[in-house]
Design a protein around this motif. Sequence first.
Motif, mmCIF file in Angstrom:
data_model
loop_
_atom_site.group_PDB
_atom_site.id
_atom_site.type_symbol
_atom_site.label_atom_id
_atom_site.label_comp_id
_atom_site.label_asym_id
_atom_site.label_seq_id
_atom_site.Cartn_x
_atom_site.Cartn_y
_atom_site.Cartn_z
ATOM 1 N N VAL A 8 0.870 -1.192 0.000
ATOM 2 C CA VAL A 8 0.000 0.000 0.000
ATOM 3 C C VAL A 8 0.899 1.232 0.000
ATOM 4 O O VAL A 8 1.633 1.481 0.962
ATOM 5 C CB VAL A 8 -0.911 0.031 1.239
ATOM 6 C CG1 VAL A 8 -1.888 1.203 1.146
ATOM 7 C CG2 VAL A 8 -1.655 -1.275 1.389
ATOM 8 N N ALA A 13 9.512 4.042 -1.121
ATOM 9 C CA ALA A 13 9.733 2.771 -0.431
ATOM 10 C C ALA A 13 8.950 1.640 -1.106
ATOM 11 O O ALA A 13 9.501 0.554 -1.342
ATOM 12 C CB ALA A 13 9.331 2.894 1.040
ATOM 13 N N LEU A 46 10.988 17.826 -6.108
ATOM 14 C CA LEU A 46 9.769 18.648 -6.046
ATOM 15 C C LEU A 46 10.077 20.041 -5.486
ATOM 16 O O LEU A 46 9.441 21.021 -5.860
ATOM 17 C CB LEU A 46 8.699 17.982 -5.169
ATOM 18 C CG LEU A 46 8.165 16.632 -5.650
ATOM 19 C CD1 LEU A 46 7.089 16.136 -4.689
ATOM 20 C CD2 LEU A 46 7.629 16.703 -7.072
ATOM 21 N N THR A 108 2.975 3.957 3.302
ATOM 22 C CA THR A 108 2.028 5.045 3.040
ATOM 23 C C THR A 108 2.624 6.452 3.211
ATOM 24 O O THR A 108 1.913 7.454 3.025
ATOM 25 C CB THR A 108 0.797 4.893 3.965
ATOM 26 O OG1 THR A 108 1.276 4.675 5.298
ATOM 27 C CG2 THR A 108 -0.079 3.732 3.558
ATOM 28 N N ILE A 283 7.088 0.252 6.157
ATOM 29 C CA ILE A 283 8.418 0.769 5.770
ATOM 30 C C ILE A 283 8.361 2.252 5.391
ATOM 31 O O ILE A 283 7.314 2.779 5.042
ATOM 32 C CB ILE A 283 9.017 -0.036 4.578
ATOM 33 C CG1 ILE A 283 8.061 -0.040 3.372
ATOM 34 C CG2 ILE A 283 9.362 -1.446 4.985
ATOM 35 C CD1 ILE A 283 8.662 -0.666 2.106
HETATM 36 P P1 FAD Z 1 6.228 8.503 -0.068
HETATM 37 O O1 FAD Z 1 7.287 8.695 -1.098
HETATM 38 O O2 FAD Z 1 5.535 9.704 0.470
HETATM 39 O O3 FAD Z 1 5.145 7.508 -0.677
HETATM 40 C C1 FAD Z 1 3.962 7.155 -0.004
HETATM 41 C C2 FAD Z 1 2.863 6.964 -1.030
HETATM 42 O O4 FAD Z 1 1.773 6.278 -0.445
HETATM 43 C C3 FAD Z 1 2.305 8.275 -1.557
HETATM 44 O O5 FAD Z 1 2.219 8.242 -2.954
HETATM 45 C C4 FAD Z 1 0.924 8.333 -0.920
HETATM 46 O O6 FAD Z 1 0.022 9.099 -1.673
HETATM 47 C C5 FAD Z 1 0.570 6.854 -0.907
HETATM 48 N N1 FAD Z 1 -0.516 6.479 0.011
HETATM 49 C C6 FAD Z 1 -0.702 6.909 1.279
HETATM 50 N N2 FAD Z 1 -1.808 6.335 1.811
HETATM 51 C C7 FAD Z 1 -2.323 5.529 0.850
HETATM 52 C C8 FAD Z 1 -3.470 4.670 0.807
HETATM 53 N N3 FAD Z 1 -4.279 4.529 1.848
HETATM 54 N N4 FAD Z 1 -3.723 3.990 -0.343
HETATM 55 C C9 FAD Z 1 -2.883 4.118 -1.411
HETATM 56 N N5 FAD Z 1 -1.801 4.917 -1.414
HETATM 57 C C10 FAD Z 1 -1.518 5.597 -0.297
HETATM 58 N N6 FAD Z 1 14.773 12.981 1.154
HETATM 59 C C11 FAD Z 1 16.119 13.000 0.980
HETATM 60 O O7 FAD Z 1 16.782 12.027 1.367
HETATM 61 N N7 FAD Z 1 16.753 14.060 0.388
HETATM 62 C C12 FAD Z 1 16.067 15.150 -0.045
HETATM 63 O O8 FAD Z 1 16.678 16.089 -0.564
HETATM 64 C C13 FAD Z 1 14.642 15.166 0.110
HETATM 65 N N8 FAD Z 1 13.922 16.205 -0.333
HETATM 66 C C14 FAD Z 1 12.556 16.171 -0.226
HETATM 67 C C15 FAD Z 1 11.816 17.215 -0.740
HETATM 68 C C16 FAD Z 1 10.424 17.189 -0.664
HETATM 69 C C17 FAD Z 1 9.637 18.337 -1.232
HETATM 70 C C18 FAD Z 1 9.756 16.106 -0.052
HETATM 71 C C19 FAD Z 1 8.249 16.086 0.031
HETATM 72 C C20 FAD Z 1 10.490 15.056 0.467
HETATM 73 C C21 FAD Z 1 11.889 15.073 0.386
HETATM 74 N N9 FAD Z 1 12.661 14.030 0.901
HETATM 75 C C22 FAD Z 1 14.026 14.042 0.738
HETATM 76 C C23 FAD Z 1 12.031 12.925 1.646
HETATM 77 C C24 FAD Z 1 11.771 11.710 0.776
HETATM 78 O O9 FAD Z 1 11.213 12.064 -0.451
HETATM 79 C C25 FAD Z 1 10.863 10.758 1.537
HETATM 80 O O10 FAD Z 1 11.542 10.389 2.723
HETATM 81 C C26 FAD Z 1 10.502 9.519 0.733
HETATM 82 O O11 FAD Z 1 9.736 9.858 -0.389
HETATM 83 C C27 FAD Z 1 9.745 8.539 1.608
HETATM 84 O O12 FAD Z 1 9.289 7.462 0.840
HETATM 85 P P2 FAD Z 1 7.962 6.670 1.269
HETATM 86 O O13 FAD Z 1 7.750 5.650 0.211
HETATM 87 O O14 FAD Z 1 8.065 6.269 2.678
HETATM 88 O O15 FAD Z 1 6.800 7.753 1.201
#
Ligand code: FAD
Length: 414
Positions: A8, A13, A46, A108, A283
């Motif tokens: 999900v 990740a 972004l 998520t 995760i």
């Molecule tokens: P995310 O990438 O946020 O993915 C989670 C996904 O799950 C999203 O698409 C969300 O919409 C989806 N989701 C949530 N709930 C549901 C549901 N119920 N059903 C279906 N889908 C769902 N990190 C760095 O190391 N260096 C940087 O320079 C850096 N710059 C950044 C700049 C910005 C503007 C942002 C926003 C973040 C930045 N980060 C940076 C942080 C990094 O991008 C995040 O730590 C990383 O994306 C985390 O990955 P994730 O998969 O845990 O979460």
Amino acid sequence: MEERIVIVGAGQAGGELAAGLRKQGYKGRVLLLGDEAHPPYQRPPLSKGFLLGKMALSDLYLKPRETYERFDIELKTGTRVEAIDRSTREVSLGDGSRLAYDKLVLATGGRARPLSLPGLEGARLENLFSVRSISDVEAMRGRFVPGNHLVIIGGGYVGLEAAAVAVQLGLRVTLLEAAPRLLSRVTGPEVSSFIEQLHRQQGVEFRLSCQVRGLELDEARRQVRGVSLTCHGVPERLEADLVLVGIGLLPNTELASAAGLAVDNGIVVDAYACTADPDILAIGDCANQPSAYTGGRIRLESVPNAIEHARVAASTLMGKREPSAAIPWFWSDQYGLKLQMVGLSTGYEQCVTRGAVEGKEFSAFYLKDRRVIAADVMGRPAEFMAAKRLVASRAQVDVTLLGDPAVPLIRLAA
Ligand code: FAD
């Protein structure tokens, strides 16, 4: 029946995990469900190259859509998971359908923390933004035009990166920060002051130790016209063409808590990314995990963490047990300057700098008990590799040698 892993969240990740399972030879079905319209993408640009208009949408994608088909990953975008039924091992989707899983991984992420101010209830403001997704950037782009006044609330990395992009695009920028210095939770005063000067030289204005009192709206309650604040006890009003809120992230934990899983600043997992339910893992940004580095628990918001945590989960799902020994690290880009950070400086006793702050190429090392627990490295990628090793080694160092740029850092890390 063929085993199914349902992921999900099709973000950094989730995307890494799906690909990692196939790379490790997983033969069952892999379903990757994401509520955004896009395949997994990188978020760091972004607030950097994508906001600046220097990067195409397709360059954000971790992999082209076709690659998921090639790896037999069933990617379903625009698909929101609404609930988990642990008794039947099913998730319910936004369209009312249900999907069975054998193993479920919550990836998520989080959402931007909203501004909580009296009088904003029910207002749908067209020029108040946060930056978490592609659609956020697409919504604000039309207002990133020369001469517009951008007020940024929050002096963390995202706010600072957006400020750097905005001044490069010709906007006037004022950044408001509640603490007396920028990045106060993550870095020492030396680096905060360096970053502040870097931005001031480019024309960014700051209000530090500042409390936002309210937003002034137009009659239709559609547009923010101004921001009222108090800085060192002095009230002030700033006119604003657009306002960007960068005050942190709220982890998306509601699915987990509604399913009865433990949540404490993130979904609580063990060293193998497992929740207390052996069939559910979590995760990335949404997870609170044990940290070999701090000896306690930690929730990290970074790309390196999302990748490493996906690796740990893939091993767990493949029946191996390979916990993470990784040390947290992060990077930021502002005005073309690369800032790289390793470790967490919380509780440091001494800061030693190395190199020329004026030359925009220096490192700050944070020590506790003469051991380097964290480092911030500005514009010196080669030194960053040695800094990472130094933090990992936990060796006691001679602070005079550490501060002497003539002594190769790698020697101290050996
Ligand atoms: P995310 O990438 O946020 O993915 C989670 C996904 O799950 C999203 O698409 C969300 O919409 C989806 N989701 C949530 N709930 C549901 C549901 N119920 N059903 C279906 N889908 C769902 N990190 C760095 O190391 N260096 C940087 O320079 C850096 N710059 C950044 C700049 C910005 C503007 C942002 C926003 C973040 C930045 N980060 C940076 C942080 C990094 O991008 C995040 O730590 C990383 O994306 C985390 O990955 P994730 O998969 O845990 O979460």
